[in-house]
Scaffold this motif. Sequence first.
Motif, mmCIF file in Angstrom:
data_model
loop_
_atom_site.group_PDB
_atom_site.id
_atom_site.type_symbol
_atom_site.label_atom_id
_atom_site.label_comp_id
_atom_site.label_asym_id
_atom_site.label_seq_id
_atom_site.Cartn_x
_atom_site.Cartn_y
_atom_site.Cartn_z
ATOM 1 N N VAL A 134 -6.514 0.340 -1.256
ATOM 2 C CA VAL A 134 -5.315 0.608 -2.273
ATOM 3 C C VAL A 134 -4.049 0.853 -1.122
ATOM 4 N N MET A 135 -3.024 0.446 -1.543
ATOM 5 C CA MET A 135 -1.649 0.394 -0.601
ATOM 6 C C MET A 135 -0.520 0.820 -1.191
ATOM 7 N N LYS A 136 0.476 1.449 -0.606
ATOM 8 C CA LYS A 136 1.774 1.417 -1.275
ATOM 9 C C LYS A 136 2.451 0.204 -0.290
ATOM 10 N N TRP A 137 3.282 -0.732 -0.886
ATOM 11 C CA TRP A 137 3.695 -1.897 -0.295
ATOM 12 C C TRP A 137 4.770 -2.099 -0.659
ATOM 13 N N ARG A 138 5.789 -2.630 0.190
ATOM 14 C CA ARG A 138 7.202 -2.859 -0.204
ATOM 15 C C ARG A 138 7.875 -3.995 0.818
ATOM 16 N N PHE A 139 8.636 -4.816 0.172
ATOM 17 C CA PHE A 139 9.739 -5.541 0.969
ATOM 18 C C PHE A 139 10.831 -4.869 1.469
ATOM 19 N N LYS A 140 11.246 -4.989 2.793
ATOM 20 C CA LYS A 140 12.674 -4.323 3.131
ATOM 21 C C LYS A 140 13.564 -4.338 2.246
ATOM 22 N N GLN B 291 12.051 -17.427 2.929
ATOM 23 C CA GLN B 291 11.128 -16.681 1.800
ATOM 24 C C GLN B 291 10.659 -15.272 1.893
ATOM 25 N N ILE B 292 10.226 -14.866 3.208
ATOM 26 C CA ILE B 292 9.601 -13.268 2.808
ATOM 27 C C ILE B 292 10.314 -12.389 3.877
ATOM 28 N N GLY B 293 11.398 -13.040 4.891
ATOM 29 C CA GLY B 293 12.015 -12.299 5.604
ATOM 30 C C GLY B 293 13.408 -11.403 4.872
ATOM 31 N N PRO B 294 13.726 -10.704 5.603
ATOM 32 C CA PRO B 294 15.127 -9.885 4.952
ATOM 33 C C PRO B 294 16.119 -10.999 4.695
ATOM 34 N N SER B 295 16.694 -10.471 3.550
ATOM 35 C CA SER B 295 17.928 -11.236 2.876
ATOM 36 C C SER B 295 19.252 -10.992 3.629
ATOM 37 N N ALA B 296 20.176 -11.513 3.416
ATOM 38 C CA ALA B 296 21.582 -11.317 4.144
ATOM 39 C C ALA B 296 22.216 -9.889 3.667
ATOM 40 N N SER B 297 21.964 -9.784 2.405
ATOM 41 C CA SER B 297 22.462 -8.575 1.983
ATOM 42 C C SER B 297 21.667 -7.212 2.083
ATOM 43 N N ALA B 298 22.250 -6.215 2.355
ATOM 44 C CA ALA B 298 21.607 -5.042 2.328
ATOM 45 C C ALA B 298 20.976 -4.549 1.325
ATOM 46 N N GLY C 191 8.958 -6.048 10.425
ATOM 47 C CA GLY C 191 9.568 -5.213 9.673
ATOM 48 C C GLY C 191 9.974 -5.643 7.983
ATOM 49 N N SER C 192 9.743 -6.859 7.609
ATOM 50 C CA SER C 192 9.927 -7.341 6.406
ATOM 51 C C SER C 192 9.238 -6.628 5.415
ATOM 52 N N VAL C 193 7.846 -6.377 5.659
ATOM 53 C CA VAL C 193 6.910 -5.506 4.842
ATOM 54 C C VAL C 193 6.372 -4.360 5.419
ATOM 55 N N ASN C 194 6.486 -3.428 4.682
ATOM 56 C CA ASN C 194 5.682 -2.093 5.176
ATOM 57 C C ASN C 194 5.201 -1.319 4.270
ATOM 58 N N GLY C 195 4.338 -0.074 4.450
ATOM 59 C CA GLY C 195 3.703 0.625 3.489
ATOM 60 C C GLY C 195 2.770 1.451 4.344
ATOM 61 N N GLU C 196 1.804 1.964 3.240
ATOM 62 C CA GLU C 196 0.904 2.955 3.496
ATOM 63 C C GLU C 196 -0.355 2.741 2.851
ATOM 64 N N PHE C 197 -1.693 2.815 3.487
ATOM 65 C CA PHE C 197 -2.952 3.041 2.736
ATOM 66 C C PHE C 197 -3.418 4.103 2.096
ATOM 67 N N THR C 198 -3.468 4.292 0.853
ATOM 68 C CA THR C 198 -3.607 5.437 0.149
ATOM 69 C C THR C 198 -5.346 5.626 -0.251
ATOM 70 N N HIS D 225 0.547 -13.958 12.684
ATOM 71 C CA HIS D 225 1.211 -14.696 13.965
ATOM 72 C C HIS D 225 2.564 -13.906 14.481
ATOM 73 N N ALA D 226 2.608 -12.434 14.475
ATOM 74 C CA ALA D 226 3.641 -11.874 14.832
ATOM 75 C C ALA D 226 2.991 -10.392 15.149
ATOM 76 N N ALA D 227 4.051 -9.657 15.976
ATOM 77 C CA ALA D 227 3.499 -8.089 16.163
ATOM 78 C C ALA D 227 3.565 -7.424 14.950
ATOM 79 N N ALA D 228 2.541 -6.456 14.833
ATOM 80 C CA ALA D 228 2.364 -5.733 13.803
ATOM 81 C C ALA D 228 1.849 -4.288 13.989
ATOM 82 N N VAL D 229 2.056 -3.534 13.257
ATOM 83 C CA VAL D 229 1.656 -1.936 13.429
ATOM 84 C C VAL D 229 0.872 -1.650 12.421
ATOM 85 N N VAL D 230 -0.436 -1.395 12.565
ATOM 86 C CA VAL D 230 -1.259 -1.219 11.440
ATOM 87 C C VAL D 230 -2.174 -0.038 11.841
ATOM 88 N N ASP D 231 -2.303 1.115 11.174
ATOM 89 C CA ASP D 231 -3.329 2.251 11.306
ATOM 90 C C ASP D 231 -4.218 2.107 9.974
#
Length: 340
Positions: free
Chosen positions: A273-279, A190-197, A257-264, A239-245
């Motif tokens: 408020v954040m910039k947010w995207r699916f991979k 549902q939320i992970g990367p799809s098979a296509s690039a 890595g399925s979701v990443n972004g930046e706190f604005t 329930h997984a490793a994350a990097v959050v500053d």
Amino acid sequence: MAKWGEGDPRWIVEERADATNVNNWHWTERDVTGWSTDKLKELLLGLCVEGPEGRCEVTDVPKLDGEASINNRKGKLIYFYEWNVKATWTGTSKTGIKYKGNIEVPNLSDENDMDDLDISVSLCKDEPNTPLTELMRKEGAKKVRAALGSYVGHLKSEFTQGMILPTVNGAASKPQPSQTQTKVKVDKTQIGPSASAPPSSTGVKISTCKFSLKETFLTSPNELYRTFINQNMVQAFTHAAAVVDGEKGGKFQLLEGSVNGEFTELVPDEKIVMKWRFKTWPCEHYATITLNMKDRGNETELKLECKDVPTGEEDRTKEGWKRYYFEAIKQTFGFGARLY
């Protein structure tokens, strides 16, 4: 023997580890029973509810039987806790009459979800019947459940540092969730990367849409705010490793890595408020997500505004936030428990 916070006996932690424990092969254990006892008392004492009948407050926690520990085996963190909690509540009616009662939670453990906790509320022997008992059974039990959920959240966020040791290559092993840590699992289809690039968006304007959501959490704005910007708390509910500053301009990466972004923009306890995207979205395309938190007394109202979502991704994004943020946070930290 490792000491957390020199001079404060509450932070003395037993740790059994091998100095040559590269690749996290050997079992490492931390006993956090003493810290847990203090934290549970801190969260429960002073909890109060008010209604037309009067006011009730948790005034004592005379019994905390149990233990808690965190274990690391091959990079997997396993949380163990088991408690029998007994507390005392005092009620004052609108006419000034005092009443005393008990609260008992016999099954606070890593094997039970917060919604499955048995919270028993009663009057002390020989106390006359009072509507305050029902107030504690309904509203008081909600607050007790939320406090116990907060304890679990603190346990998972405050004592994970140092549990994953450097590997032979110098990098820390990625922590893995234990089987008993949660019953909520990420559905990567549902939320992970799809098979296509992901398609390239260079020089291409894409069609977008927006949506809004509203949710209520049985916790304070301060606790809810920290849940989104604290790396350990994010790792707990995803329930997984994350990097959050968790600072303005700080970046984040979740769910492998399925979701990443930046706190604005960050307004403590009020707004994120954040910039947010699916991979899988077009390269460098971000949605803008605004989280507004409002204190509603016994709970916090969260309003989410999301714009610039690629057309066709609205349902997936909306359901992802509901399931992998809101519901996961409630189940992990007990912020959604209700008694009727």
